[in-house]
Design a protein around this motif. Structure first.
Motif, PDB file in Angstrom:
ATOM      1  N   ASP A 110      -4.001 -11.949  36.611  1.00  0.00           N
ATOM      2  CA  ASP A 110      -4.160 -12.487  35.261  1.00  0.00           C
ATOM      3  C   ASP A 110      -5.071 -13.709  35.243  1.00  0.00           C
ATOM      4  N   GLN A 111      -5.038 -14.496  36.310  1.00  0.00           N
ATOM      5  CA  GLN A 111      -5.871 -15.705  36.383  1.00  0.00           C
ATOM      6  C   GLN A 111      -7.320 -15.404  36.759  1.00  0.00           C
ATOM      7  N   LEU A 112      -7.568 -14.252  37.358  1.00  0.00           N
ATOM      8  CA  LEU A 112      -8.900 -13.945  37.878  1.00  0.00           C
ATOM      9  C   LEU A 112      -9.666 -12.897  37.074  1.00  0.00           C
ATOM     10  N   ARG A 113      -8.982 -12.060  36.303  1.00  0.00           N
ATOM     11  CA  ARG A 113      -9.647 -10.878  35.762  1.00  0.00           C
ATOM     12  C   ARG A 113     -10.743 -11.183  34.754  1.00  0.00           C
ATOM     13  N   ASP A 114     -10.605 -12.259  33.988  1.00  0.00           N
ATOM     14  CA  ASP A 114     -11.663 -12.573  33.019  1.00  0.00           C
ATOM     15  C   ASP A 114     -12.958 -12.972  33.717  1.00  0.00           C
ATOM     16  N   ARG A 115     -12.833 -13.710  34.825  1.00  0.00           N
ATOM     17  CA  ARG A 115     -14.034 -14.125  35.567  1.00  0.00           C
ATOM     18  C   ARG A 115     -14.590 -13.011  36.449  1.00  0.00           C
ATOM     19  N   TYR A 116     -13.696 -12.147  36.922  1.00  0.00           N
ATOM     20  CA  TYR A 116     -14.113 -11.092  37.849  1.00  0.00           C
ATOM     21  C   TYR A 116     -13.569  -9.747  37.350  1.00  0.00           C
ATOM     22  N   PRO A 117     -14.172  -9.192  36.308  1.00  0.00           N
ATOM     23  CA  PRO A 117     -13.617  -7.995  35.669  1.00  0.00           C
ATOM     24  C   PRO A 117     -13.611  -6.745  36.554  1.00  0.00           C
ATOM     25  N   ARG A 118     -14.397  -6.729  37.623  1.00  0.00           N
ATOM     26  CA  ARG A 118     -14.409  -5.562  38.509  1.00  0.00           C
ATOM     27  C   ARG A 118     -13.429  -5.708  39.688  1.00  0.00           C
ATOM     28  N   LEU A 119     -12.737  -6.835  39.744  1.00  0.00           N
ATOM     29  CA  LEU A 119     -11.834  -7.104  40.859  1.00  0.00           C
ATOM     30  C   LEU A 119     -10.587  -6.227  40.783  1.00  0.00           C
TER      31      LEU A 119
END
Length: 397
Positions: free
Chosen positions: A113-122
């Protein structure tokens, strides 16, 4: 022809915050397929599985098994400098795997949840004992505890005593299911362009593995009784002693095999058509009497004689091997299933992963020393040598 041994996951970067077995096994499977796996470990301590034992020339047997082909990056994750390293690394990462304590990855600012906006392909895979939500979310979970919670122990062992599996079955099964979920997420990303979150539960993995006993007890029916090394519901299927205190494992699956077994193996043709043994259910019902009769015939045969008779009749059988027998197994040698991999203590033998693909060979690279790749990874990320030295002196790496 596959030029240059191109592997399925070449070019995929995996960042793993892992320890023990479940997550490390998952990421080793990814590395086998060509993925680059960067394993984050605590400076000076590392994955605590490094200290489980010292059976492999000073290395832990667990760690040697599931950590080859990885790079070890030591980081004090609570330091600001470590966060700087991760900020440089995360844009390059395809898959993040972790099996830290429930909630720990969020406290580090590294949850999906903390990373998906910055790294949408993660793609993020969280491996926990009981999954997200529910009353067990924060409950500690280790392999044996999940064997117990899932019902596995209730069907494993003898009538008198339950027995744990001799391997880390809950951990390794969860690692494998996490691996297959990650492969599916990578395929999905190819179609949608988006990453995803995988919530992997050890309990749910083991419940899946409990398939036959679970359904045997369907709708309130009696569960299968513990039967030691014998099959709980098929007879004769299990270990039988022969001459010279040796043991042969045999397994009869159908009535045709039962007839052949009676007529050609134990040479008791009347038993083949005895109405008390005319089906597997009846053989189970009369198992005590039948067991005495079969054992009385087999104990007079040598191991080689019994196996020869069983093979001639097309009845499945196996030797009861120990670990030394497996290292020397003629079938594994004939199929060239061993490779030598490097490690901090020199070369060690390792079995190739199961499955032979005619288009590529598995990656079989060294077992890493603690922090062995830290400086090289930081240099790759653009950190200057004096900054790396500073991090090292301050215990950041």
């Amino acid at each position: 022809m596959n030029q240059g041994n191109i592997r399925p996951l070449d070019g995929v970067l995996v960042l793993s915050f892992e320890h023990a077995v479940a997550a490390p096994f998952c990421t080793r499977l990814l590395a086998d397929m060509g993925a680059r796996v960067i394993k984050v470990e605590r400076p000076g301590v590392g994955d605590f599985a490094r200290g489980y034992d010292d059976r492999v020339r000073g290395m832990s047997s667990h760690f040697t098994w599931i950590n080859r082909s990885k790079e070890s990056l030591t980081l004090d994750l609570k330091s600001d400098a470590a966060q700087e390293v991760l900020e440089s690394l995360l844009p390059k990462v395809d898959v993040l795997v972790q099996n830290l304590a429930p909630g720990a990855i969020g406290r580090l600012g590294l949850s999906y949840d903390q990373l998906r906006d910055r790294y949408p392909r993660l793609i993020c895979c969280d491996i926990t004992g009981y999954g997200k939500g529910g009353p067990y979310e924060q409950k500690k979970a280790y392999d044996l505890l999940v064997q117990s919670e899932s019902g596995f122990l209730s069907v494993t062992g003898t009538l008198e005593e339950m027995t744990k599996a001799g391997i880390s079955i809950a951990d390794s099964s969860t690692g494998f299911f996490a691996y297959s979920n990650i492969l599916a997420a990578l395929m999905l990303r190819e179609r949608t362009g988006e990453g995803s979150h995988i919530d992997m539960s050890m309990l749910e993995t083991m419940v899946e593995m409990m398939g036959f006993p679970l359904y045997y007890a369907f709708d309130g029916a009696e569960p299968p009784a513990r039967a030691g090394a014998h099959h709980a519901t098929i007879y004769p299927y299990g270990p039988f002693q022969v001459a010279d205190e040796e043991t042969v494992m045999l397994g009869l699956q159908n009535q045709r095999e039962w007839v052949k077994f009676c007529e050609e193996v134990i040479e008791e043709p009347d038993m083949a058509y005895d109405e008390r043994y005319a089906s597997n259910n009846l053989r189970q019902k009369n198992r005590e009497d039948l067991d005495i009769r079969i054992k009385g015939k087999l104990i007079a045969m040598s191991k080689d004689e019994l196996i020869e008779r069983l093979d001639k009749c097309g009845i499945a059988n196996a030797s009861v091997n120990d670990m030394h027998d497996v290292w020397e197994h003629e079938q594994l040698k004939a199929r060239n299933r061993w490779r030598m991999v490097n490690s901090p203590v020199g070369e060690v033998a390792a079995p190739l992963p199961p499955g032979v693909n005619d288009k590529f060979e598995y990656r079989m690279d060294p077992v890493p020393g603690l922090g062995q790749h830290s400086e090289a990874i930081l240099e790759e990320l653009g950190f200057a040598s004096d900054r790396i030295s500073e991090m090292k002196s301050k215990g950041v790496i």
